[in-house]
Scaffold this active site. Structure first.
Site, mmCIF file in Angstrom:
data_model
loop_
_atom_site.group_PDB
_atom_site.id
_atom_site.type_symbol
_atom_site.label_atom_id
_atom_site.label_comp_id
_atom_site.label_asym_id
_atom_site.label_seq_id
_atom_site.Cartn_x
_atom_site.Cartn_y
_atom_site.Cartn_z
ATOM 1 C CB ALA A 173 57.815 67.840 154.928
ATOM 2 N NE ARG A 186 51.420 75.535 151.113
ATOM 3 C CZ ARG A 186 52.207 74.556 150.683
ATOM 4 N NH1 ARG A 186 52.860 73.811 151.551
ATOM 5 N NH2 ARG A 186 52.342 74.321 149.404
ATOM 6 C CE1 TYR A 201 44.113 74.953 144.965
ATOM 7 C CE2 TYR A 201 45.462 75.053 142.982
ATOM 8 C CZ TYR A 201 45.353 74.980 144.353
ATOM 9 O OH TYR A 201 46.494 74.937 145.125
ATOM 10 C CG ASP A 254 59.800 71.491 149.181
ATOM 11 O OD1 ASP A 254 59.450 70.600 148.382
ATOM 12 O OD2 ASP A 254 59.158 72.552 149.335
#
Length: 408
Positions: free
Chosen positions: A15, A108, A218, A306
């Site tokens: 973010a 990530r 995944y 968040d």
């Protein structure tokens, strides 16, 4: 206060870095301050749906992220009770044409590396580590941000410091609330994946549905490893916060024993349990949320990601909403004079709140659906097995079809 004062961004996660890049691309000087001494990987993988890719495109990062992403052909929904897939949400080229952008799976750490490289290359961005916000003081025309390295006089302060946001607490925002669910996260080598129903578990993104628990897995890292996220209801000894407490205190990222994870998912098919057994470095993350109806901005301080609206990961939209936030916030600030900053932050909040509220609620609703049991679970499985794949994909048009407004 000078109109050339920088915007301070607290937090250098996805973010915060996305916000810094979005602001810098619009010619705004940014000071990113991060409380950690080094930027480490938090979590293993994430999903970037077309709406997130549109936002990354605005940042000029679509090509760079594409180089580290996996593009699945489908999301496969499987039932533990039936031991096999029951529905398929098609992705690939058809979905990319429908929504104007692909659906990606990424590590990530890979996404953070792309963002860090972009931030480091931009002369409008300065990043300082080991630099938490210790206090903030609104004053006429700006905000004074206190840190261990000294004070920064800023045009605005952006709290991008996550679910436990110190900036949110400083402006009297809503506290995070435990959900009573715990996520166990790990990665596994792709070689550990067997096949079920003629499809290898290493292909595409999978969701396994079971009473009071579900599993998502995944490929990432170019398909070399699999991301595993196993979610279960918190046990009595873990407490509603998933860490042995009844409140928001304590560490939120714990080591977890592989044997304990396997015990929680004992009823899953053997091939899936073998995949779980191959998981490395299991971590336990208590899941908490921040109600998007709470305070997002106050004066020249604003929250994104968040910090403003932490949600459960059952629509795979946490990162996507943060990147969308970053683009919209930058647009509002870039179009405002320095003396219009407070109004611009408020306009950003108003522009984002309803969309985020819908996504936040949809994620929570999915969590309830995933964990159904008995007759309700059987009815869910039957309905999914009968649904045309194209209809399942169309059900996400409201979410994946988002695009940022044209930059002015």
């Amino acid at each position: 206060m000078s109109g050339t004062a920088p915007v301070v961004v607290a937090g250098a996660g996805i973010a915060g870095l996305a916000t810094a890049i979005a602001l810098a691309r619009r010619g705004i000087a940014v000071e990113v301050i991060e409380r950690a001494a080094r930027l480490a990987e938090i979590g293993a993988g994430l999903q970037l749906s077309p709406n997130a890719v549109h936002a990354l495109d605005r940042l000029g990062l679509r090509e760079a992220v594409s180089a580290v992403a996996v593009a699945p052909e489908a999301v496969r929904i499987a039932s533990v009770a039936r031991g096999q897939p029951i529905a398929r949400v098609p992705l690939g080229d058809g979905a990319a044409r429908r929504h104007g952008a692909p659906y990606w799976l990424v590590a990530r750490a890979d996404l953070q590396a792309v963002l860090l490289a972009a931030a480091a290359a931009d002369p409008n961005i300065r990043l300082t580590l080991s630099c938490p916000v210790t206090a903030l003081d609104e004053e006429p025309g700006g905000v004074r941000v206190a840190t261990p390295a000294g004070e920064i006089v800023a045009r605005a302060l952006v709290g991008a410091d996550g679910v436990g946001s110190a900036v949110r607490a400083a402006i009297g925002g809503t506290s995070a609330v435990p959900t009573g669910k715990v996520a166990f996260r790990a990665t596994a080598p792709v070689e550990a994946a067997a096949a079920i129903g003629g499809v290898r578990l290493s292909e595409d993104a999978w969701i396994w549905l079971s009473p009071r628990a579900h599993l998502v897995h995944y490929p990432m890292h170019g398909g070399a490893r699999l991301n595993l996220v196993a979610v279960a209801e918190a046990t009595a000894d873990e407490g509603p916060n998933g860490n042995g407490t009844n409140g928001n205190g304590g560490e939120w990222n714990h080591a977890a024993a592989a044997e304990a994870v396997l015990a929680r998912f004992a009823g899953f098919p053997p091939a899936v349990r073998a995949l779980l057994a191959a998981g490395e470095d299991w971590r336990r993350w208590p899941l908490s949320t921040v109600d998007p109806a709470g305070l997002w901005w106050h004066g020249r301080t604003v929250l994104i990601g968040d910090a403003a609206h932490a949600m459960v990961p059952f629509l795979a939209q946490g990162a996507a909403m943060a990147i969308e936030d970053a683009v919209v916030l930058a647009d509002h600030l870039a179009d405002a004079r320095a003396d219009e900053t407070e109004a611009a932050l408020a306009a950003y909040g108003r522009a984002r709140r309803e969309r985020v509220r819908q996504v936040w609620a949809g994620a929570a609703r999915n969590g309830d659906i995933y964990h159904l049991s008995g007759v309700a679970a059987a009815a869910r499985d039957t309905a999914l097995s009968l649904a045309p794949p194209g209809l399942l994909l169309a059900g996400f048009d409201w979410l994946y079809g988002w695009r940022p407004a044209a930059a002015r």
